[in-house]
Design an enzyme around this catalytic site. Sequence first.
Site, mmCIF file in Angstrom:
data_model
loop_
_atom_site.group_PDB
_atom_site.id
_atom_site.type_symbol
_atom_site.label_atom_id
_atom_site.label_comp_id
_atom_site.label_asym_id
_atom_site.label_seq_id
_atom_site.Cartn_x
_atom_site.Cartn_y
_atom_site.Cartn_z
ATOM 1 C CE LYS A 65 45.861 43.244 35.541
ATOM 2 N NZ LYS A 65 45.321 44.120 34.276
ATOM 3 N NE ARG B 59 41.376 48.779 37.398
ATOM 4 C CZ ARG B 59 41.633 47.488 37.893
ATOM 5 N NH1 ARG B 59 42.759 46.871 37.901
ATOM 6 N NH2 ARG B 59 40.472 47.028 38.935
#
Length: 286
Positions: free
Chosen positions: A228, A263
């Site tokens: 991210k 994840r």
Amino acid sequence: MGRTARNIDRAGTRRKDPGPFIVGILNVTPDSFSDGGDFLDPEAAAEHAAAMVDEGADVLDVGGESTRPGSDPVSQEEEIRRVVPVLERILSVRPEAVISVDTYRAGTATAALEAGASLVNDVTALRGDPRMVSVIEAAACPVILMHMQGEPKTMQKEPHYQDVVREVSDFLAERAEYAVAAGVRPENIIVDPGIGFGKNLEHNLALLRNLDAIVDLGFRVLIGASRKSFIKRITGAQEARDRVSGTVATTVLAFEQGATFFRVHDVRANREALAVAEAVLRTPRR
Ligand code: HH2
């Protein structure tokens, strides 16, 4: 491979194995921030899924709509059209795979569960579709409840909190309570602070540093920090694929604080890091 999908238990309902579990990301979308467009073809998607299972993914999270900042929603029909053939193809080559469907739409969740998915990853924590909670209850399947401030289109514009850790943990507690009141078993609930969903760098760091507040809610915790953009803010890695080391740091730190689901895009790197972290943390302190 130390742990396979089977250890999680096909329905994922009982906690025979405390984890940690790697959730491999498979976005069947043209516009995801990291793997957008790579796996639209079911054949290519299934191949990547099989590779992630071989690298040690316990769960595969298949999504048909990007939720990256600024993204637009797709229709339920389009989402089902993207996700179901991929799910079927994966299960034909890896029948043992445990598949989660990344959706907030009850219709997509139903179609995916019928096609063999074992759990639902709802980034709206059951707020996106009023029918979702009964789908989860009826299927008696695990559900991931994620925190998000705002919605993907605008969530990164000006995220604001008085106390991000407290607000996120209160939200997750309330959402879990809602699910339990509707008949979802507490052991089927996985909570997720939603790294990057309506959060700036400072908010993401506060959540990663104070995960115990979320672990203390008593549910299993998932972290989705993979590649991210807050990692780019720290390391300077412009390309998403160059953020693997930064991701691994979040995995290890979150694991140490009690998170058990990770994840990630890069299964092998995170699996290996967790194996080393587990070995160290199992060693008694003197
Ligand atoms: N992050 C993304 C998507 N789904 N689900 C959960 N539970 N937690 C997360 O942190 C999370 C999630 C965004 O990442 P990605 O799937 O890689 O990208 P995109 O939304 O662009 O498809």
